[in-house]
Design a protein around this motif. Structure first.
Motif, PDB file in Angstrom:
ATOM      1  N   UNK A  99       0.828  -1.208   0.000  1.00 20.99           N
ATOM      2  CA  UNK A  99       0.000   0.000   0.000  1.00 20.99           C
ATOM      3  C   UNK A  99       0.863   1.260   0.000  1.00 20.99           C
ATOM      4  N   UNK A 100       1.906   1.284   0.837  1.00 19.80           N
ATOM      5  CA  UNK A 100       2.760   2.471   0.938  1.00 19.80           C
ATOM      6  C   UNK A 100       3.643   2.661  -0.299  1.00 19.80           C
ATOM      7  N   UNK A 101       4.190   1.571  -0.827  1.00 20.51           N
ATOM      8  CA  UNK A 101       5.040   1.730  -2.008  1.00 20.51           C
ATOM      9  C   UNK A 101       4.225   2.082  -3.241  1.00 20.51           C
ATOM     10  N   UNK A 102       3.021   1.537  -3.341  1.00 16.42           N
ATOM     11  CA  UNK A 102       2.160   1.906  -4.477  1.00 16.42           C
ATOM     12  C   UNK A 102       1.722   3.371  -4.353  1.00 16.42           C
ATOM     13  N   UNK A 103       1.439   3.807  -3.125  1.00 13.92           N
ATOM     14  CA  UNK A 103       1.047   5.208  -2.929  1.00 13.92           C
ATOM     15  C   UNK A 103       2.172   6.150  -3.324  1.00 13.92           C
ATOM     16  N   UNK A 104       3.410   5.660  -3.241  1.00 18.62           N
ATOM     17  CA  UNK A 104       4.573   6.472  -3.629  1.00 18.62           C
ATOM     18  C   UNK A 104       4.875   6.352  -5.120  1.00 18.62           C
ATOM     19  N   UNK A 105       4.047   5.619  -5.851  1.00 13.79           N
ATOM     20  CA  UNK A 105       4.242   5.491  -7.292  1.00 13.79           C
ATOM     21  C   UNK A 105       5.211   4.406  -7.715  1.00 13.79           C
ATOM     22  N   UNK A 106       5.566   3.502  -6.796  1.00 16.75           N
ATOM     23  CA  UNK A 106       6.499   2.430  -7.118  1.00 16.75           C
ATOM     24  C   UNK A 106       5.726   1.171  -7.520  1.00 16.75           C
ATOM     25  N   UNK A 107       6.093   0.570  -8.644  1.00 18.66           N
ATOM     26  CA  UNK A 107       5.447  -0.675  -9.046  1.00 18.66           C
ATOM     27  C   UNK A 107       5.809  -1.763  -8.047  1.00 18.66           C
ATOM     28  N   UNK A 108       4.813  -2.577  -7.682  1.00 18.39           N
ATOM     29  CA  UNK A 108       4.997  -3.516  -6.583  1.00 18.39           C
ATOM     30  C   UNK A 108       4.347  -4.853  -6.892  1.00 18.39           C
ATOM     31  N   UNK A 109       5.099  -5.927  -6.646  1.00 15.42           N
ATOM     32  CA  UNK A 109       4.570  -7.283  -6.745  1.00 15.42           C
ATOM     33  C   UNK A 109       4.576  -7.918  -5.360  1.00 15.42           C
ATOM     34  N   UNK A 110       3.535  -8.694  -5.070  1.00 15.38           N
ATOM     35  CA  UNK A 110       3.416  -9.382  -3.793  1.00 15.38           C
ATOM     36  C   UNK A 110       3.267 -10.876  -4.073  1.00 15.38           C
ATOM     37  N   UNK A 111       4.026 -11.701  -3.356  1.00 16.94           N
ATOM     38  CA  UNK A 111       3.977 -13.152  -3.545  1.00 16.94           C
ATOM     39  C   UNK A 111       3.421 -13.794  -2.280  1.00 16.94           C
ATOM     40  N   UNK A 112       2.461 -14.714  -2.454  1.00 15.32           N
ATOM     41  CA  UNK A 112       1.851 -15.385  -1.307  1.00 15.32           C
ATOM     42  C   UNK A 112       1.660 -16.871  -1.609  1.00 15.32           C
ATOM     43  N   UNK A 113       2.077 -17.720  -0.673  1.00 15.81           N
ATOM     44  CA  UNK A 113       1.956 -19.166  -0.860  1.00 15.81           C
ATOM     45  C   UNK A 113       0.678 -19.735  -0.257  1.00 15.81           C
ATOM     46  N   UNK A 114       0.004 -18.965   0.600  1.00 16.82           N
ATOM     47  CA  UNK A 114      -1.237 -19.448   1.197  1.00 16.82           C
ATOM     48  C   UNK A 114      -2.375 -18.481   0.876  1.00 16.82           C
ATOM     49  N   UNK A 115      -3.041 -17.965   1.922  1.00 16.80           N
ATOM     50  CA  UNK A 115      -4.163 -17.058   1.715  1.00 16.80           C
ATOM     51  C   UNK A 115      -3.705 -15.608   1.845  1.00 16.80           C
ATOM     52  N   UNK A 116      -4.152 -14.768   0.923  1.00 15.20           N
ATOM     53  CA  UNK A 116      -3.876 -13.335   1.024  1.00 15.20           C
ATOM     54  C   UNK A 116      -4.629 -12.815   2.255  1.00 15.20           C
ATOM     55  N   UNK A 117      -3.912 -12.172   3.127  1.00 14.22           N
ATOM     56  CA  UNK A 117      -4.458 -11.761   4.420  1.00 14.22           C
ATOM     57  C   UNK A 117      -3.676 -12.361   5.562  1.00 14.22           C
ATOM     58  N   UNK A 118      -3.014 -13.496   5.300  1.00 20.68           N
ATOM     59  CA  UNK A 118      -2.047 -14.039   6.227  1.00 20.68           C
ATOM     60  C   UNK A 118      -2.587 -14.600   7.532  1.00 20.68           C
ATOM     61  N   UNK A 119      -1.659 -14.896   8.422  1.00 20.60           N
ATOM     62  CA  UNK A 119      -1.946 -15.549   9.695  1.00 20.60           C
ATOM     63  C   UNK A 119      -2.990 -14.802  10.505  1.00 20.60           C
ATOM     64  N   UNK A 120      -2.877 -13.487  10.568  1.00 17.72           N
ATOM     65  CA  UNK A 120      -3.774 -12.684  11.407  1.00 17.72           C
ATOM     66  C   UNK A 120      -5.230 -12.845  10.984  1.00 17.72           C
ATOM     67  N   UNK A 121      -5.473 -12.842   9.692  1.00 11.91           N
ATOM     68  CA  UNK A 121      -6.842 -12.855   9.196  1.00 11.91           C
ATOM     69  C   UNK A 121      -7.534 -14.202   9.374  1.00 11.91           C
ATOM     70  N   UNK A 122      -6.781 -15.279   9.321  1.00  8.88           N
ATOM     71  CA  UNK A 122      -7.393 -16.606   9.244  1.00  8.88           C
ATOM     72  C   UNK A 122      -7.067 -17.534  10.409  1.00  8.88           C
ATOM     73  N   UNK A 123      -5.952 -17.326  11.117  1.00  7.55           N
ATOM     74  CA  UNK A 123      -5.546 -18.269  12.156  1.00  7.55           C
ATOM     75  C   UNK A 123      -5.043 -17.594  13.431  1.00  7.55           C
ATOM     76  N   UNK A 124      -5.218 -16.292  13.550  1.00 12.09           N
ATOM     77  CA  UNK A 124      -4.680 -15.616  14.736  1.00 12.09           C
ATOM     78  C   UNK A 124      -5.642 -14.540  15.217  1.00 12.09           C
ATOM     79  N   UNK A 125      -5.346 -13.279  14.907  1.00 13.98           N
ATOM     80  CA  UNK A 125      -6.094 -12.146  15.481  1.00 13.98           C
ATOM     81  C   UNK A 125      -7.609 -12.269  15.313  1.00 13.98           C
ATOM     82  N   UNK A 126      -8.061 -12.396  14.082  1.00 10.81           N
ATOM     83  CA  UNK A 126      -9.503 -12.342  13.830  1.00 10.81           C
ATOM     84  C   UNK A 126     -10.264 -13.542  14.392  1.00 10.81           C
ATOM     85  N   UNK A 127      -9.863 -14.775  14.109  1.00 14.28           N
ATOM     86  CA  UNK A 127     -10.632 -15.886  14.674  1.00 14.28           C
ATOM     87  C   UNK A 127     -10.521 -15.985  16.192  1.00 14.28           C
TER      88      UNK A 127
END
Length: 488
Positions: A37-65
């Motif tokens: 979010x911050x690098x894109x807001x600065x105009x930098x092209x950005x790629x993100x790589x994820x092997x599981x679920x986008x949103x990570x541990x917090x969204x699915x197995x930690x904070x939220x549940x």
């Protein structure tokens, strides 16, 4: 990875067409998302790589549940302390409804919404396992067997998080123990649950599953719960767990485990044999860096990644590490803070703008990692702290004084709950007349901790805090009681 494997990976990467971005992020949890979010807001092209679920541990197995499981427990406990209401909540929780709401809060373990958010900020998403393949190069093995090679003109950011660390115990693999993931995603309430550990995951999951009807036994190797907080925090939480029907055993370690006819059997160093339907090990975290190609850039696979305050890996000009992997503060909100700092630093360096290194509280330094880390433990009572404990402040060489008050002295606390029990402490730097740390323990104190965070991070003088008048009658009036106790 052997030299042969490194060569093969590099040769395979050379055969593929490299796609260039300004920034490549490994990991699409909340921390990686915030970097993007911050690098894109600065105009930098950005790629993100994820092997599981986008949103990570917090969204699915930690904070939220975990908080979805805990909220009904805490709400019921609060209601039982309100005259005229307690008799209406004497029955058990509706476990099926609680678990269904937990599933809703995790989006049923589907990441469509998070993928849509990444797309909305203009970040490219690559699914698959990412490995570094030398300077500024990342190889992605996709689920379909394909391979992508990404090169970063400006920065590669490691935001792969951490995983549960299991002890080396005889029989553990065959037992299929719970870790934090299973504890937050289980679809059935175990009749009996052993919780091994005394930290945040242990006490929160003990609270949640006990409230849903499990017979819970907590085994703590040390002297008490929540060892990284002020001692009274763990003491009050332990008392509440016992009152709720859980058993808490301190000074106890598990020496062996087995599963006999579906029943977990745990042997302890005190000679006890305990039986349960499930056993949760909440005994620490390890960095998820063992298979991301660190050896191709001269770093140790499986290690935590040391960084400077701009979150750049020590000794590197282009590699950053944010969130759990740098081991500064294993908390989602602190990782997101680091992501914002790292994004600003990457953007500044890309633009040739000097970093504000002379300002420890400037836009390019994660100073709060050292001085003002807040945390809330969502038990009943809640425990919340920011900054240094008394022991930590003394170990750091500060001349400090601890000021304690009981919440029973606060009118708002008595109105909030009949028989409200809790304690507050502020650690005062006697030389500078500022706060080094604050701890609250009691119902609903999680909502108080941000005021303490502002005071600690802002280094607000004690004299000025006298002019921050708490509204009456609220629990926040504890601030006035603390200041009065300090002044005498």
């Amino acid at each position: 990875m052997t030299d042969t494997e490194i060569t093969e990976t590099t040769e395979s990467a050379a055969e593929a067409t490299a796609i260039e971005y300004d920034v490549v992020v490994l990991g699409a949890g909340p921390v990686g998302e915030n970097v993007a979010d911050r690098t894109r807001a600065a105009g930098l092209s950005t790629a993100v790589v994820e092997s599981e679920l986008v949103g990570g541990e917090c969204s699915y197995w930690a904070c939220m549940p975990s908080k979805a499981l805990l909220r009904p427990a805490i709400a019921r406990a609060d209601a039982r302390r309100v005259p005229g209401l307690r008799h209406l909540v004497d029955g058990p929780l509706d476990a099926a409804e609680v678990l269904a709401h937990r599933d809703y809060e995790t989006s049923h373990w589907k990441d469509d919404g998070q993928v849509g958010w990444l797309d909305s900020v203009g970040a490219a998403l690559y699914r698959g396992h990412a490995r570094l393949a030398g300077t500024r190069r990342v190889v992605v093995d996709a689920p379909d067997g394909g391979r992508h090679v990404l090169t970063a003109r400006r920065a590669v950011v490691v935001a792969t998080g951490s995983r549960a660390l299991l002890p080396d115990l005889p029989g553990l693999a065959q037992v299929r123990p719970w870790t934090s993931r299973e504890a937050t995603s289980a679809q059935q309430v175990p009749g009996r649950l052993i919780v091994v550990g005394g930290g945040v995951v242990a006490v929160e999951m003990a609270t949640a599953w006990r409230s849903l009807g499990s017979e819970v036994t907590v085994l703590v190797r040390g002297k008490g719960l929540l060892p990284r907080m002020e001692p009274f925090a763990g003491e009050l939480v332990a008392e509440a767990l016992v009152e709720a029907g859980a058993e808490v055993r301190t000074g106890t370690s598990v020496t062996a485990v087995s599963r006999e006819n579906g029943t977990v059997v745990a042997l302890t160093d005190t000679g006890d044999r305990l039986e349960a339907d499930e056993i949760l090990f909440a005994t620490g975290r390890a960095p998820r860096t063992d298979d991301i190609g660190l050896d191709t850039v001269g770093l140790e696979p499986g290690s935590w990644l040391p960084v400077d305050d701009s979150l750049r890996v020590t000794g590197s000009e282009w590699l950053y590490a944010v969130g759990d992997v740098n081991h500064r503060a294993l908390l989602t909100h602190q990782g997101k803070y680091q992501a914002r700092i790292a994004g600003a630093a990457i953007a500044a360096r890309a633009a040739g703008v000097p970093l504000l290194e002379s300002d420890p509280w400037g836009a390019h330094a994660a100073t709060a990692d050292h001085a003002a880390v807040p945390q809330v433990v969502f038990t009943d009572p809640e425990a919340a702290a920011v900054g240094l404990s008394l022991a930590e402040a003394e170990q750091a060489g500060h001349r400090v004084r601890a000021v304690d008050v009981e919440f029973s002295s606060v009118a708002g606390a008595g109105l909030y709950a009949d028989g409200y029990r809790g304690r507050a402490r502020m650690v005062v730097d006697l030389d500078r007349e500022i706060l080094r740390g604050v701890t609250f323990v009691g119902p609903a104190v999680g909502e108080l901790i941000h005021s303490a965070t502002v005071a600690v991070a802002g280094e607000v003088p004690i004299g000025r805090l006298w002019h921050a008048v708490p509204s009456y009658p609220t629990i926040s009036e504890v601030w006035l009681r603390l200041l009065e106790a300090y002044r005498g």
